[in-house]
Design a protein around this motif. Sequence first.
Motif, PDB file in Angstrom:
ATOM      1  N   VAL A  84      23.614  52.860 -17.424  1.00 40.94           N
ATOM      2  CA  VAL A  84      24.389  52.194 -18.091  1.00 40.94           C
ATOM      3  C   VAL A  84      23.419  51.045 -18.457  1.00 40.94           C
ATOM      4  O   VAL A  84      23.020  50.095 -17.336  1.00 40.94           O
ATOM      5  N   THR A  85      23.631  50.240 -19.436  1.00 40.20           N
ATOM      6  CA  THR A  85      22.781  49.112 -19.819  1.00 40.20           C
ATOM      7  C   THR A  85      23.701  47.798 -19.422  1.00 40.20           C
ATOM      8  O   THR A  85      24.671  47.977 -18.924  1.00 40.20           O
ATOM      9  N   PRO A  86      22.951  46.552 -19.158  1.00 42.83           N
ATOM     10  CA  PRO A  86      23.623  45.484 -18.974  1.00 42.83           C
ATOM     11  C   PRO A  86      24.822  45.196 -19.874  1.00 42.83           C
ATOM     12  O   PRO A  86      25.879  44.574 -19.452  1.00 42.83           O
ATOM     13  N   CYS A  87      24.655  45.536 -21.070  1.00 39.57           N
ATOM     14  CA  CYS A  87      25.850  45.462 -22.028  1.00 39.57           C
ATOM     15  C   CYS A  87      26.879  46.345 -22.056  1.00 39.57           C
ATOM     16  O   CYS A  87      27.573  46.867 -23.196  1.00 39.57           O
ATOM     17  N   ASN A  88      26.888  47.524 -20.958  1.00 38.80           N
ATOM     18  CA  ASN A  88      27.879  48.539 -20.578  1.00 38.80           C
ATOM     19  C   ASN A  88      27.777  49.587 -21.754  1.00 38.80           C
ATOM     20  O   ASN A  88      28.951  50.205 -22.143  1.00 38.80           O
ATOM     21  N   HIS A  89      26.633  50.186 -22.279  1.00 34.42           N
ATOM     22  CA  HIS A  89      26.531  51.321 -23.110  1.00 34.42           C
ATOM     23  C   HIS A  89      25.860  52.465 -22.205  1.00 34.42           C
ATOM     24  O   HIS A  89      24.870  52.059 -21.776  1.00 34.42           O
ATOM     25  N   PRO A  90      26.314  53.455 -22.135  1.00 31.01           N
ATOM     26  CA  PRO A  90      25.634  54.931 -21.393  1.00 31.01           C
ATOM     27  C   PRO A  90      24.769  55.701 -22.191  1.00 31.01           C
ATOM     28  O   PRO A  90      24.999  55.582 -23.604  1.00 31.01           O
ATOM     29  N   PHE A  91      23.771  55.786 -21.514  1.00 29.12           N
ATOM     30  CA  PHE A  91      22.579  56.741 -22.169  1.00 29.12           C
ATOM     31  C   PHE A  91      22.330  57.720 -20.995  1.00 29.12           C
ATOM     32  O   PHE A  91      22.429  57.475 -19.733  1.00 29.12           O
ATOM     33  N   HIS A  92      21.285  58.605 -21.532  1.00 28.30           N
ATOM     34  CA  HIS A  92      20.608  59.503 -20.636  1.00 28.30           C
ATOM     35  C   HIS A  92      19.579  58.566 -20.254  1.00 28.30           C
ATOM     36  O   HIS A  92      19.038  57.847 -20.794  1.00 28.30           O
ATOM     37  N   LYS A  93      19.039  58.820 -18.977  1.00 27.94           N
ATOM     38  CA  LYS A  93      18.008  58.002 -18.404  1.00 27.94           C
ATOM     39  C   LYS A  93      16.812  58.143 -19.106  1.00 27.94           C
ATOM     40  O   LYS A  93      16.091  57.210 -19.718  1.00 27.94           O
ATOM     41  N   ALA A  94      16.498  59.495 -19.452  1.00 27.09           N
ATOM     42  CA  ALA A  94      15.150  59.928 -20.256  1.00 27.09           C
ATOM     43  C   ALA A  94      15.286  59.292 -21.633  1.00 27.09           C
ATOM     44  O   ALA A  94      14.154  58.725 -22.210  1.00 27.09           O
ATOM     45  N   CYS A  95      16.244  59.333 -22.381  1.00 24.55           N
ATOM     46  CA  CYS A  95      16.351  58.916 -23.572  1.00 24.55           C
ATOM     47  C   CYS A  95      16.184  57.464 -23.577  1.00 24.55           C
ATOM     48  O   CYS A  95      15.449  56.664 -24.654  1.00 24.55           O
ATOM     49  N   LEU A  96      16.650  56.664 -22.792  1.00 22.35           N
ATOM     50  CA  LEU A  96      16.776  55.040 -23.057  1.00 22.35           C
ATOM     51  C   LEU A  96      15.350  54.664 -22.297  1.00 22.35           C
ATOM     52  O   LEU A  96      14.841  53.863 -22.972  1.00 22.35           O
TER      53      LEU A  96
ATOM     54  N   LEU B  67      13.148  52.435 -24.581  1.00 18.92           N
ATOM     55  CA  LEU B  67      12.546  51.127 -24.125  1.00 18.92           C
ATOM     56  C   LEU B  67      10.942  50.991 -24.399  1.00 18.92           C
ATOM     57  O   LEU B  67      10.619  49.906 -24.435  1.00 18.92           O
ATOM     58  N   GLN B  68      10.329  52.023 -24.423  1.00 22.81           N
ATOM     59  CA  GLN B  68       8.804  52.156 -24.617  1.00 22.81           C
ATOM     60  C   GLN B  68       8.704  51.595 -26.005  1.00 22.81           C
ATOM     61  O   GLN B  68       7.575  51.088 -26.426  1.00 22.81           O
ATOM     62  N   VAL B  69       9.441  51.758 -27.053  1.00 19.68           N
ATOM     63  CA  VAL B  69       9.360  51.342 -28.348  1.00 19.68           C
ATOM     64  C   VAL B  69       9.989  49.959 -28.780  1.00 19.68           C
ATOM     65  O   VAL B  69       9.494  49.310 -29.312  1.00 19.68           O
ATOM     66  N   GLU B  70      11.235  49.916 -28.183  1.00 20.03           N
ATOM     67  CA  GLU B  70      12.098  48.732 -28.548  1.00 20.03           C
ATOM     68  C   GLU B  70      12.461  48.339 -27.390  1.00 20.03           C
ATOM     69  O   GLU B  70      12.872  49.122 -26.486  1.00 20.03           O
ATOM     70  N   LYS B  71      12.713  47.160 -27.090  1.00 17.50           N
ATOM     71  CA  LYS B  71      13.234  46.313 -25.910  1.00 17.50           C
ATOM     72  C   LYS B  71      14.762  46.086 -26.119  1.00 17.50           C
ATOM     73  O   LYS B  71      15.201  44.789 -25.682  1.00 17.50           O
ATOM     74  N   ILE B  72      15.607  46.602 -27.017  1.00 15.47           N
ATOM     75  CA  ILE B  72      16.854  46.146 -27.253  1.00 15.47           C
ATOM     76  C   ILE B  72      17.510  47.436 -27.092  1.00 15.47           C
ATOM     77  O   ILE B  72      17.298  48.673 -27.172  1.00 15.47           O
ATOM     78  N   CYS B  73      18.879  47.130 -26.974  1.00 16.58           N
ATOM     79  CA  CYS B  73      19.773  48.215 -26.802  1.00 16.58           C
ATOM     80  C   CYS B  73      20.025  48.970 -28.060  1.00 16.58           C
ATOM     81  O   CYS B  73      20.274  48.325 -29.113  1.00 16.58           O
ATOM     82  N   PRO B  74      20.137  50.272 -28.278  1.00 17.40           N
ATOM     83  CA  PRO B  74      20.097  51.027 -29.278  1.00 17.40           C
ATOM     84  C   PRO B  74      21.598  50.901 -29.934  1.00 17.40           C
ATOM     85  O   PRO B  74      21.812  51.196 -31.027  1.00 17.40           O
ATOM     86  N   SER B  75      22.556  50.690 -29.238  1.00 18.79           N
ATOM     87  CA  SER B  75      23.888  50.689 -29.499  1.00 18.79           C
ATOM     88  C   SER B  75      24.184  49.204 -30.319  1.00 18.79           C
ATOM     89  O   SER B  75      24.501  48.990 -31.443  1.00 18.79           O
ATOM     90  N   CYS B  76      23.999  48.179 -29.448  1.00 19.68           N
ATOM     91  CA  CYS B  76      24.224  46.780 -30.183  1.00 19.68           C
ATOM     92  C   CYS B  76      23.375  45.772 -30.407  1.00 19.68           C
ATOM     93  O   CYS B  76      23.392  44.592 -30.593  1.00 19.68           O
ATOM     94  N   ARG B  77      21.966  46.407 -30.088  1.00 17.74           N
ATOM     95  CA  ARG B  77      20.708  45.362 -30.456  1.00 17.74           C
ATOM     96  C   ARG B  77      20.753  44.121 -29.400  1.00 17.74           C
ATOM     97  O   ARG B  77      19.847  43.248 -30.066  1.00 17.74           O
ATOM     98  N   ALA B  78      21.111  44.241 -28.415  1.00 17.12           N
ATOM     99  CA  ALA B  78      21.172  43.104 -27.601  1.00 17.12           C
ATOM    100  C   ALA B  78      19.851  43.297 -26.872  1.00 17.12           C
ATOM    101  O   ALA B  78      19.432  44.409 -26.720  1.00 17.12           O
ATOM    102  N   SER B  79      19.113  42.172 -26.403  1.00 18.08           N
ATOM    103  CA  SER B  79      17.986  42.155 -25.795  1.00 18.08           C
ATOM    104  C   SER B  79      18.082  42.754 -24.197  1.00 18.08           C
ATOM    105  O   SER B  79      18.926  42.304 -23.462  1.00 18.08           O
ATOM    106  N   LEU B  80      17.201  43.625 -24.061  1.00 17.24           N
ATOM    107  CA  LEU B  80      17.234  44.419 -22.642  1.00 17.24           C
ATOM    108  C   LEU B  80      15.892  43.912 -21.699  1.00 17.24           C
ATOM    109  O   LEU B  80      15.567  44.460 -20.895  1.00 17.24           O
ATOM    110  N   ASN B  81      15.488  42.603 -22.135  1.00 16.47           N
ATOM    111  CA  ASN B  81      14.093  42.270 -21.261  1.00 16.47           C
ATOM    112  C   ASN B  81      14.591  41.988 -19.779  1.00 16.47           C
ATOM    113  O   ASN B  81      15.591  41.014 -19.824  1.00 16.47           O
ATOM    114  N   GLN B  82      13.738  42.237 -19.000  1.00 18.43           N
ATOM    115  CA  GLN B  82      14.136  42.448 -17.426  1.00 18.43           C
ATOM    116  C   GLN B  82      12.918  41.663 -16.858  1.00 18.43           C
ATOM    117  O   GLN B  82      11.948  42.180 -16.876  1.00 18.43           O
TER     118      GLN B  82
END
Length: 158
Positions: free
Chosen positions: A127-139, A143-158
Amino acid sequence: MKPNLLLEYQSQIASPIIQTFSRILREERENEYDDDHDDKDDDSPTHKAIIIIIALCIGLLIIGILAYISRCLYLRWKQKKQAQVRQQSEVAYQQQVVQIESLCVQTQELAQCPICLMPIPCYLKVVTPCNHPFHKACLNLWLQVEKICPSCRASLNQ
């Protein structure tokens, strides 16, 4: 000399030699006959030992053949038993997977991954910080391509 006289002369000379040979042959035949009859009635220890050795060899051969046959039958039985256990294990495994999936569906824990659109089992869920569930491998791939959530486009930089 005439031919008849020559034959008569030769037969007179050869007669004692022929008689001697015939006597020797007769004696040899009698000796052989006596030896043959003596062997049939002879129960000497060497004959008994030979018979015992032959009987033991035949017995060992038969025991070896029976042992080989029983080993082959045992191995075949063991393979059948293993195949049955393997089949039962596979059926039990399939039933367990179905039960786990049905349990997840019943409890609504089996969400759909927005990236691959496949159901997410509980043990593969992230689960991302914005509460969206994903497969671990898919996420991780996303994240190797984009650093944003695929669902809401919120930044996932940590």
